[in-house]
Scaffold this active site. Structure first.
Site, PDB file in Angstrom:
ATOM      1  N   MET A 274       2.976  -0.664   3.118  1.00 40.10           N
ATOM      2  CA  MET A 274       3.276   0.767   3.162  1.00 40.10           C
ATOM      3  C   MET A 274       2.255   1.615   2.408  1.00 40.10           C
ATOM      4  O   MET A 274       2.361   2.841   2.407  1.00 40.10           O
ATOM      5  CB  MET A 274       4.669   1.016   2.566  1.00 40.10           C
ATOM      6  CG  MET A 274       5.808   0.415   3.356  1.00 40.10           C
ATOM      7  SD  MET A 274       5.911   1.094   5.031  1.00 40.10           S
ATOM      8  CE  MET A 274       6.212   2.820   4.672  1.00 40.10           C
ATOM      9  N   ARG A 275       1.269   0.962   1.765  1.00 36.76           N
ATOM     10  CA  ARG A 275       0.319   1.741   0.988  1.00 36.76           C
ATOM     11  C   ARG A 275      -0.474   2.686   1.883  1.00 36.76           C
ATOM     12  O   ARG A 275      -0.829   3.796   1.481  1.00 36.76           O
ATOM     13  CB  ARG A 275      -0.622   0.812   0.213  1.00 36.76           C
ATOM     14  CG  ARG A 275      -1.551   1.558  -0.730  1.00 36.76           C
ATOM     15  CD  ARG A 275      -2.357   0.636  -1.613  1.00 36.76           C
ATOM     16  NE  ARG A 275      -1.531   0.045  -2.652  1.00 36.76           N
ATOM     17  CZ  ARG A 275      -1.257  -1.243  -2.757  1.00 36.76           C
ATOM     18  NH1 ARG A 275      -1.741  -2.085  -1.858  1.00 36.76           N
ATOM     19  NH2 ARG A 275      -0.510  -1.704  -3.735  1.00 36.76           N
ATOM     20  N   ALA A 276      -0.794   2.259   3.106  1.00 34.47           N
ATOM     21  CA  ALA A 276      -1.548   3.115   4.017  1.00 34.47           C
ATOM     22  C   ALA A 276      -0.791   4.403   4.318  1.00 34.47           C
ATOM     23  O   ALA A 276      -1.380   5.496   4.341  1.00 34.47           O
ATOM     24  CB  ALA A 276      -1.853   2.367   5.310  1.00 34.47           C
TER      25      ALA A 276
END
Length: 653
Positions: A274-276
């Protein structure tokens, strides 16, 4: 962003924008700048740092506490409300590649510990960079454990130190900027993902733009003060715009529709985790504030995606980072989907058809007899057959091959060595290396130095740690590309094994090189480098055909290792010879090959022989070669890590 001397002429507009957005919102996570040498990467970073707004801090605080929002856990606190303050320019802290862990995170103040006997924390570079820019040139050459420290601090906004009897946590919010030349090696995908944004920079090919670069550089060298004054007003305006964008950013609205669009883009580009999504959202908000908008638009999302996603699509070192702009436009509704036929056929990449004439010739050349001659009928046929280029299969996890004995090279993940990272196994006297604090205190206490009135000069000697860990090696692949290797598509299996060894070398931070031999000569196809993706490209393009000059390949390998030792004497070599052992080029080919192996063994070079010979009747010449080299001998099918497990289980049964 034309105030920078090179931004308009090096194709660095994306870089200037990425650095600016991180200045507006440091929570984005920094910028990774990839580009060839001589493209003004460092110049752009330093120019951007000069535009950051000034910092107001508590005057006596070593950790740059903001008086408007004091860190309650500051090691120098608590700070009174009326504590004196001061204003200073934002710092650009440069982290050298050879820095030690205690210099980065901070550690016990050694001088005070030895002279006064007090345990006091001495801040490191992370504390110095708080509320500024931390710049790492050639970040791909930085040790992995230091990169982990930097990225963890950048993501968490804090640095925690638990070492040498010190337990400290302090704020560490900074703009992390790393530059790298991909030709010198890549960062691991897990580390790439921790950088917020990435930008590719390349020099222009337009003569007019190149001339403008030289013109501006000469103007700066002739009169730096006048050059700086010429751009001062524009720089001041940009700095004020950054301040204004920072003020406006909390009011920028990120609606549900924009969040869904960001999620759709990230899902369509198949990025992990989910970092993107988080970085793209933060970047889009910062871009909207920079452009003076009150809400995030699709234009902001498009800009953010092009900066935040390309490096997150890279799954292995052999993948090229990039973005499909047409897909991005389609997802954001900027263009209508193209329903036309796809002009690119399944063979559009130009890869040869393994079932073509070359493959048939290889099958014809593969029949083997039990002849006593080193060159059988199959070798004579394949030596005159046309060369073929065979594609490798998917790489796999390999067995661990290591150099003999214990080395003293650069810290890595392959062979045993005395390094600066690892397990402390003893102490020694010396002028260099990590200090062994307990041993130093013990030695000086016995002499009555510690805590005496003599002060720091009373410390008679420092004891150094003896640390045992793992080192990186030069993995030199000496590959047989003769006609016998092409028999029965043998080269596909060989190339797959070599590609897997390259992937293993990448993970273990090795330097790699490639020597190939075919026909009558051997050549250094790839000089030692940290870029395994370049090695993989050369491997894929490697043709097979002709006779087998095994002796020449061994001699070229020995000479390559000798030259590399002159440049880096501490980096030991691991020679990996991939061959079926059938030397057929020149007179007394087998004898000359074994004599070359004796020379390599006499030089103490660790080696592995990967035997690619197949068929019912084998001459086992590669085994004889391994004996003369003093090398570990494995069949090409046993390079796979699972093959070793199967062998062990079979023997146990």
């Amino acid at each position: 962003m034309h105030v920078y001397p090179f931004s308009a002429v090096v194709g660095s507009d994306d870089l200037a924008l990425a650095l600016t957005l991180c200045a507006v919102s440091p929570e984005i996570g920094g910028v990774l700048v990839r580009g060839e040498k001589g493209t003004a990467k460092s110049t752009m970073v330093r120019a951007q740092a000069a535009l950051l707004p000034q910092v107001t801090q508590v005057q006596s605080c070593r950790f740059a506490c903001d008086p408007r929002s004091v860190d309650p856990a500051c090691p120098d606190g608590p700070h009174p409300a009326d504590a004196p303050v001061r204003r200073r320019p934002a710092r650009l802290v440069e982290l050298p590649v050879g820095a030690t862990e205690d210099r980065v995170t901070g550690s016990l103040h050694l001088q005070k510990a030895l002279s006064v006997g007090t345990a006091e924390y001495e801040p490191g570079l992370l504390a110095l960079a708080h509320r500024g820019v931390l710049y790492v040139d050639e970040v791909n050459l930085l040790h992995d454990h230091l990169v982990d420290l930097l990225l963890d601090a950048a993501a968490m906004g804090r640095s925690t130190v638990e070492r040498d009897g010190v337990s400290v946590t302090h704020a560490a919010r900074f703009v992390l900027v790393g530059t790298m030349n991909p030709e010198e090696g890549e960062l691991r995908p897990q580390l790439l993902d921790r950088f917020g944004l990435t930008v590719e920079v390349a020099a222009p090919r337009d003569p007019q733009l190149r001339a403008e670069i030289v013109r501006r550089r000469l103007a700066f060298d002739a009169d730096p003060a006048a050059f700086t004054a010429h751009w001062a007003d524009a720089e001041a305006a940009l700095s004020e715009r950054i301040v204004d964008a920072r003020r406006r950013m909390p009011q920028v609205r990120l609606g549900d529709a924009a969040l869904v669009a960001i999620a759709e883009v990230c899902a369509a580009f198949d990025v992990d985790g989910m970092r993107a999504d988080l970085v793209t959202a933060k970047t889009a908000v910062a871009h909207a504030a920079w452009e003076g908008r009150g809400a995030v638009t699709r234009e902001d999302i498009a800009v953010a995606a092009k900066l935040a996603l390309p490096h997150r699509r890279r799954r292995s070192p052999f993948d090229s980072p990039g973005m499909d702009d047409d897909l991005l436009d389609e997802l954001l509704g900027n263009t209508a989907p193209d329903d036309g036929p796809d002009d690119d056929g399944p063979d559009g990449d130009g890869a040869p058809d393994p079932s073509g004439p070359a493959g048939d010739d290889a099958d014809t050349a593969s029949s083997e007899t039990d002849s006593a001659s080193p060159e059988t009928k199959s070798e004579r046929q394949s030596a005159t057959a046309p060369t073929a280029v065979t594609a490798p299969g998917d790489p796999y996890r390999t067995r661990l091959f290591t150099a003999d004995r214990t080395g003293r090279g650069t810290a890595g993940r392959r062979s045993r060595a005395r390094t600066t990272i690892g397990r402390t196994v003893g102490e020694r006297r010396g002028d260099t290396g990590p200090v062994h604090l307990p041993a130093t205190i013990r030695a000086n206490a016995l002499s009555g130095s510690v805590g005496s009135e003599a002060g720091p000069r009373g410390v008679r000697e420092l004891r150094r740690k003896v640390i045992e860990g793992r080192e990186a090696n030069l993995v030199l692949l000496c590959v047989d590309a003769s006609g016998s290797m092409a028999a029965k598509q043998r080269m596909t299996q060989v190339k797959t094994a070599i590609l897997s060894l390259l992937l293993d070398a990448y993970r273990r931070r090795d330097t790699v090189g490639l020597v190939t031999f075919r026909g009558t000569t051997a050549s250094l196809t790839l000089p030692p480098t940290n870029s395994v993706d370049v090695a993989a490209t050369r491997l894929r393009e490697l043709p097979a055909g002709g006779r087998t000059p095994l002796a020449e390949g061994l001699i070229e390998s020995a000479e390559t290792i000798r030259r590399h030792r002159l440049r880096d004497p501490d980096r030991r070599a691991l020679l990996v010879v991939v061959t079926d052992g059938r030397a057929t080029s020149g007179e007394n080919a087998v004898k000359r090959s074994l004599e070359a192996a004796d020379v390599i063994a006499a030089q103490g070079i660790s080696a592995v022989v990967v035997d690619s010979e197949t068929g019912r009747f084998r001459m086992r010449l590669a085994g004889r070669l391994a004996e003369r080299l003093g090398a570990e001998y494995v069949q090409v099918g046993d390079v796979h890590a699972d093959a070793l497990t199967g062998i062990v289980r079979g023997r146990a049964a």
